[in-house]
Motif scaffolding. Structure first.
Motif, PDB file in Angstrom:
ATOM      1  N   ASP A 140       0.839  -1.203   0.000  1.00 40.70           N
ATOM      2  CA  ASP A 140       0.000   0.000   0.000  1.00 40.70           C
ATOM      3  C   ASP A 140       0.866   1.241   0.000  1.00 40.70           C
ATOM      4  OD1 ASP A 140       0.297   1.245   2.857  1.00 40.70           O
ATOM      5  OD2 ASP A 140      -0.116  -0.852   3.278  1.00 40.70           O
ATOM      6  N   THR A 141       0.250   2.361  -0.325  1.00 39.50           N
ATOM      7  CA  THR A 141       0.897   3.658  -0.229  1.00 39.50           C
ATOM      8  C   THR A 141      -0.015   4.618   0.526  1.00 39.50           C
ATOM      9  OG1 THR A 141      -0.013   4.545  -2.291  1.00 39.50           O
ATOM     10  CG2 THR A 141       2.078   3.348  -2.439  1.00 39.50           C
ATOM     11  N   GLY A 142       0.586   5.668   1.055  1.00 35.26           N
ATOM     12  CA  GLY A 142      -0.168   6.722   1.724  1.00 35.26           C
ATOM     13  C   GLY A 142       0.710   7.951   1.831  1.00 35.26           C
ATOM     14  N   GLU A 143       0.104   9.067   2.153  1.00 36.14           N
ATOM     15  CA  GLU A 143       0.852  10.311   2.277  1.00 36.14           C
ATOM     16  C   GLU A 143       0.752  10.852   3.701  1.00 36.14           C
ATOM     17  OE1 GLU A 143       0.595   9.313  -1.606  1.00 36.14           O
ATOM     18  OE2 GLU A 143      -1.242   9.989  -0.619  1.00 36.14           O
ATOM     19  N   ILE A 144       1.905  11.153   4.272  1.00 33.53           N
ATOM     20  CA  ILE A 144       1.980  11.830   5.567  1.00 33.53           C
ATOM     21  C   ILE A 144       1.905  13.328   5.301  1.00 33.53           C
ATOM     22  CG2 ILE A 144       3.482  12.310   7.545  1.00 33.53           C
ATOM     23  CD1 ILE A 144       4.659   9.456   7.067  1.00 33.53           C
ATOM     24  N   CYS A 145       0.902  13.987   5.860  1.00 36.26           N
ATOM     25  CA  CYS A 145       0.635  15.393   5.556  1.00 36.26           C
ATOM     26  C   CYS A 145       0.125  16.114   6.799  1.00 36.26           C
ATOM     27  CB  CYS A 145      -0.457  15.554   4.495  1.00 36.26           C
ATOM     28  SG  CYS A 145      -0.416  14.457   3.070  1.00 36.26           S
ATOM     29  N   VAL A 146       0.253  17.410   6.793  1.00 38.02           N
ATOM     30  CA  VAL A 146      -0.383  18.238   7.827  1.00 38.02           C
ATOM     31  C   VAL A 146      -1.889  18.277   7.573  1.00 38.02           C
ATOM     32  CG1 VAL A 146      -0.627  20.590   8.720  1.00 38.02           C
ATOM     33  CG2 VAL A 146       1.660  19.618   8.324  1.00 38.02           C
ATOM     34  N   ASN A 147      -2.671  18.026   8.623  1.00 46.23           N
ATOM     35  CA  ASN A 147      -4.132  18.162   8.605  1.00 46.23           C
ATOM     36  C   ASN A 147      -4.531  19.433   9.341  1.00 46.23           C
ATOM     37  OD1 ASN A 147      -5.666  14.845   8.675  1.00 46.23           O
ATOM     38  ND2 ASN A 147      -3.844  15.523   7.593  1.00 46.23           N
ATOM     39  N   LEU A 176       0.743  24.391  15.321  1.00 49.61           N
ATOM     40  CA  LEU A 176       1.119  23.076  14.789  1.00 49.61           C
ATOM     41  C   LEU A 176       1.660  22.151  15.879  1.00 49.61           C
ATOM     42  CD1 LEU A 176       1.754  21.152  12.342  1.00 49.61           C
ATOM     43  CD2 LEU A 176       3.976  22.336  12.167  1.00 49.61           C
ATOM     44  N   VAL A 177       1.194  20.885  15.866  1.00 47.19           N
ATOM     45  CA  VAL A 177       1.774  19.835  16.698  1.00 47.19           C
ATOM     46  C   VAL A 177       2.310  18.744  15.777  1.00 47.19           C
ATOM     47  CG1 VAL A 177      -0.497  18.726  17.039  1.00 47.19           C
ATOM     48  CG2 VAL A 177       1.405  18.216  18.607  1.00 47.19           C
ATOM     49  N   VAL A 178       3.531  18.288  16.051  1.00 47.01           N
ATOM     50  CA  VAL A 178       4.176  17.246  15.251  1.00 47.01           C
ATOM     51  C   VAL A 178       4.640  16.125  16.175  1.00 47.01           C
ATOM     52  CG1 VAL A 178       4.968  18.966  13.571  1.00 47.01           C
ATOM     53  CG2 VAL A 178       6.520  18.211  15.377  1.00 47.01           C
ATOM     54  N   ASP A 212      10.910  28.428  16.184  1.00 42.58           N
ATOM     55  CA  ASP A 212      10.657  29.827  16.554  1.00 42.58           C
ATOM     56  C   ASP A 212       9.184  30.185  16.397  1.00 42.58           C
ATOM     57  OD1 ASP A 212      13.344  30.155  17.082  1.00 42.58           O
ATOM     58  OD2 ASP A 212      13.807  31.101  15.159  1.00 42.58           O
ATOM     59  N   ASN A 213       8.486  29.448  15.519  1.00 45.60           N
ATOM     60  CA  ASN A 213       7.077  29.732  15.279  1.00 45.60           C
ATOM     61  C   ASN A 213       6.154  28.930  16.212  1.00 45.60           C
ATOM     62  OD1 ASN A 213       5.561  31.555  13.670  1.00 45.60           O
ATOM     63  ND2 ASN A 213       4.736  29.859  12.465  1.00 45.60           N
ATOM     64  N   GLY A 214       6.751  28.283  17.209  1.00 45.06           N
ATOM     65  CA  GLY A 214       5.949  27.651  18.251  1.00 45.06           C
ATOM     66  C   GLY A 214       5.479  26.244  17.974  1.00 45.06           C
ATOM     67  N   VAL A 215       6.178  25.481  17.129  1.00 40.95           N
ATOM     68  CA  VAL A 215       5.776  24.100  16.902  1.00 40.95           C
ATOM     69  C   VAL A 215       5.872  23.318  18.214  1.00 40.95           C
ATOM     70  CG1 VAL A 215       8.104  23.257  16.281  1.00 40.95           C
ATOM     71  CG2 VAL A 215       6.072  22.093  15.396  1.00 40.95           C
ATOM     72  N   LYS A 216       4.896  22.438  18.438  1.00 40.33           N
ATOM     73  CA  LYS A 216       4.883  21.580  19.617  1.00 40.33           C
ATOM     74  C   LYS A 216       5.228  20.159  19.206  1.00 40.33           C
ATOM     75  CE  LYS A 216       2.075  20.349  23.647  1.00 40.33           C
ATOM     76  NZ  LYS A 216       0.795  20.618  24.370  1.00 40.33           N
ATOM     77  N   ASP A 241      -5.962  21.997  21.634  1.00 41.72           N
ATOM     78  CA  ASP A 241      -5.990  23.391  21.175  1.00 41.72           C
ATOM     79  C   ASP A 241      -5.045  23.666  20.015  1.00 41.72           C
ATOM     80  OD1 ASP A 241      -3.552  23.217  22.433  1.00 41.72           O
ATOM     81  OD2 ASP A 241      -3.918  24.848  23.853  1.00 41.72           O
ATOM     82  N   ARG A 242      -4.571  22.611  19.340  1.00 39.89           N
ATOM     83  CA  ARG A 242      -3.715  22.792  18.166  1.00 39.89           C
ATOM     84  C   ARG A 242      -4.519  22.452  16.908  1.00 39.89           C
ATOM     85  NH1 ARG A 242       1.994  24.565  18.752  1.00 39.89           N
ATOM     86  NH2 ARG A 242       1.900  25.199  20.930  1.00 39.89           N
TER      87      ARG A 242
END
Length: 364
Positions: A140-147, A176-178, A212-216, A241-242
């Protein structure tokens, strides 16, 4: 997926009450009987996100005579690591869920026996990353992306981000949370996506801007998506809250399928300019006790029957060219025409170094 995938969406399905078939611990049915008859059970070792319809697994039994038992071993990284540690005396016959971000680790440790699956001619060569030796078969394939959380951005009258460049803009500060790429397959895929986008040198400067932009940063997809992300069912319940999270292009259909009642539109969307292509593979484990059953199972994993079951079970894309996608999956999932990719050799060469550098840049 899985991811594994991936990998992550099955955890969401479990959190929403979707059943999975799992065999834990030893399986005495795998052993041959005293008369020397080969076992009619084949054991599939996989990450926690594996899922298949019971009717589809019964169809495999009807066709082959083998019964499938599934042994889940944690996330994709844990599954591969356990397979390396048990090399030659594996826990099962087939491993499913090793992806292109970890493929070199599995191949370099020799955990798979070569096997050219029947029906492989229906799989595009672009995803046959071990074509010359056939130690693994793409499934299978899939894409990891920001939602993104559609409601949040609508209420703020703010356009959701669409690209990596957008994510470092002041408008998206603290949104953003990663996931930590040391611990999470989606987190690693997102890191590799930034390396593909900005190159060997530029990705570090990009992550400094993200910081610097506050990624969590959190340890797992489960925490990021189901606790921190305001757009998911779990995140809303946990008062996350993200409104931006690293997940999958196929995550929005999950939010529709398991909602009561089902909404006409998914509550989440996808930043298609942030997507990294993930491909998952299956392989016959070296030392498998039932290699014939294992080969039959690998053949089945790329059969049209199994491939058409995957989209609404594991929320991944089929690899065979003749598989049809369900309407719910295509209507609510994001189509990603040009995902970022990296050659397996590049990932093998740089992965551990990139993770270490990322850790020193972002976590300190």
């Amino acid at each position: 997926m899985s991811t594994t995938r991936k990998i992550a969406v099955g955890t969401l399905a479990a959190a929403l009450g979707v059943s999975t078939l799992t065999a834990c611990g030893g399986d005495p049915d795998r052993a041959a009987d005293d008369g020397g008859t080969a076992s009619k059970t084949v054991t599939l070792v996989s990450h926690d996100s594996f899922n298949a319809s019971p009717a589809v697994l019964k169809e495999f039994t009807r066709q082959s005579g083998y019964t499938v038992k599934v042994l889940k071993s944690g996330d994709a990284g844990e599954t591969v690591n356990k397979a390396v540690l048990t090399k030659g005396a594996p826990q099962g016959d087939v491993l499913f869920g090793v992806d292109n971000t970890l493929l070199s680790r599995a191949l370099d440790n020799g955990i798979f026996e070569p096997y050219e699956a029947k029906g492989l001619d229906r799989v595009p060569e672009a995803v046959q990353l071990d074509k010359g030796e056939h130690r693994v078969t793409p499934v299978d394939t899939g894409e990891i992306c920001v939602n993104h959380d559609k409601k949040y951005f609508a209420e703020k009258k703010l356009a959701p981000p669409q690209t990596f460049d957008d994510l470092v803009k002041p408008a998206y500060r603290d949104l953003l949370v990663v996931e930590n790429p040391e611990r999470s397959s989606p987190g690693l895929g997102f890191l590799l996506g930034t390396a593909a986008r900005y190159g060997d040198e530029g990705w570090q400067g990009y992550w400094k801007k993200l910081k610097d932009n506050g990624v969590k940063v959190v340890d797992s997809w489960e925490i990021a998506y189901n606790q921190e992300f305001s757009g998911s069912a779990g995140g809303r319940k946990a008062k996350g809250d993200r409104p931006l999270v690293v997940s999958y292009a196929s995550s929005p259909p999950v939010e529709v399928l398991y909602a009561e009642p089902q909404p006409a539109e998914a509550p989440t969307g996808v930043a298609t300019g942030t997507c990294f292509r993930q491909t998952e593979f299956a392989g016959l484990l070296t030392g498998a006790r039932n290699p014939d059953g294992g080969k039959a199972l690998i053949d089945f994993l790329i059969s049209r029957k199994f491939q058409e079951d995957m989209p609404l079970q594991m929320f991944v894309n089929p690899v065979v060219e003749d598989a049809k996608l369900p309407e719910l999956f295509t209507r609510h999932g994001a189509r990603v025409d040009r995902p970022y990719t990296l050659a397996p050799g590049k990932i093998a060469e740089k992965r551990d170094q990139w993770i270490q550098t990322w850790s020193s840049l972002v976590l300190k």
